[in-house]
Design an enzyme around this catalytic site. Structure first.
Site, PDB file in Angstrom:
ATOM      1  N   THR A   1       0.872  -1.184   0.000  1.00  0.00           N
ATOM      2  CA  THR A   1       0.000   0.000   0.000  1.00  0.00           C
ATOM      3  C   THR A   1       0.905   1.230   0.000  1.00  0.00           C
ATOM      4  OG1 THR A   1      -0.109   0.291   2.411  1.00  0.00           O
ATOM      5  CG2 THR A   1      -1.692  -1.239   1.423  1.00  0.00           C
TER       6      THR A   1
ATOM      7  N   ILE B   1       7.320  -2.284   7.103  1.00  0.00           N
ATOM      8  CA  ILE B   1       7.264  -0.817   7.075  1.00  0.00           C
ATOM      9  C   ILE B   1       7.881  -0.314   5.772  1.00  0.00           C
ATOM     10  CG2 ILE B   1       7.931   1.305   8.269  1.00  0.00           C
ATOM     11  CD1 ILE B   1       5.928  -0.628   9.756  1.00  0.00           C
ATOM     12  N   LYS B   2       7.161   0.602   5.136  1.00  0.00           N
ATOM     13  CA  LYS B   2       7.662   1.164   3.878  1.00  0.00           C
ATOM     14  C   LYS B   2       8.246   2.543   4.156  1.00  0.00           C
ATOM     15  CE  LYS B   2       5.669   0.831  -0.723  1.00  0.00           C
ATOM     16  NZ  LYS B   2       4.429   1.184  -1.427  1.00  0.00           N
ATOM     17  N   CYS B   3       9.518   2.711   3.816  1.00  0.00           N
ATOM     18  CA  CYS B   3      10.200   3.999   4.023  1.00  0.00           C
ATOM     19  C   CYS B   3      10.689   4.522   2.677  1.00  0.00           C
ATOM     20  CB  CYS B   3      11.409   3.827   4.938  1.00  0.00           C
ATOM     21  SG  CYS B   3      11.005   3.518   6.660  1.00  0.00           S
TER      22      CYS B   3
END
Ligand code: E4P
Length: 216
Positions: A27, A83-85
């Protein structure tokens, strides 16, 4: 190659899961916004109930300490949350710290091989090269996937190559040919991947001939 769904839409995720095509989900803030007034954490939790593989929840800040705060909070939603960074200095610093804490990070917004090397060095579990967005500016996004796969294999780096911003079936086929570990695919492209007019025509003919022969 694993198939991730590039959507936050629960119906689309359910449909792809039924086809065995949801090894994970990615997402981003834009995809979450498309779902309307949903509570972010509750929505990620709902996705994690459908899909047991990695589900990327993206941080919504440019600042490292806030990325860390959000990352540590979001991993509590479900054991499969990643976690998307973003691929910025703050994003890579946060990636390094989260990785050291045992939290998986998908480094997003990757547009060059140099950036992909930095992400692997920072401890990213996944790197997301954006193929379609490079094509949009007249570059060849798939060549970036090929470069990253080659470089990571040279050193046996464990970071998985997650081909993102897939716009059509050729992107998916070529990413598979190049050895990308994962492609994250919008539902529309999943549809395009298996639909073929000759399959529809052939199936209609078989069923018509069966009925004509007097069988039910
Ligand atoms: C996935 O992780 C990315 O956010 C997504 O693939 C971007 O796709 P887009 O370029 O079609 O927005």
């Amino acid at each position: 190659m694993k198939f991730f769904l590039d959507t936050a839409n629960l119906d689309e995720i359910r449909k792809a899961a039924a086809l065995g095509l949801a090894d994970g989900v990615t997402t981003n803030p834009t995809l979450i916004a498309k779902e309307g007034d949903v509570d972010f954490k509750e929505h990620i939790a709902a996705i994690c109930e459908i899909v047991s593989g990695p589900v990327s929840a993206e941080v919504s800040t440019a600042e490292k300490d806030e990325m860390l705060r959000q990352g540590r909070e979001y991993v509590k939603i479900a054991p499969n949350v990643v976690i998307k960074c973003p691929l910025t200095a703050d994003g890579l610093e946060a990636t390094r710290i989260l990785d050291q804490e045992g939290i998986k990070v998908n480094v997003t917004l990757c547009f060059s091989a140099a950036q992909a090397i930095m992400a692997a060095k920072a401890g990213a579990s996944f790197i997301s090269p954006f193929v379609g967005r490079l094509d949009d500016i007249g570059e060849n996004g798939l060549l970036l996937v090929q470069d990253i796969v080659e470089i990571y294999r040279n050193y046996d780096w464990p970071t998985e190559v997650l081909a993102a911003s897939m716009r059509h079936p050729i992107h998916v086929i070529e990413a598979a040919r190049m050895g990308a570990d994962i492609a994250t695919i919008p539902f529309k492209v999943i549809d395009q991947l298996f639909n073929h007019p000759l399959t529809d025509k052939g199936q209609a003919q078989f069923l018509a001939d069966w009925r004509k022969s007097g069988r039910s």
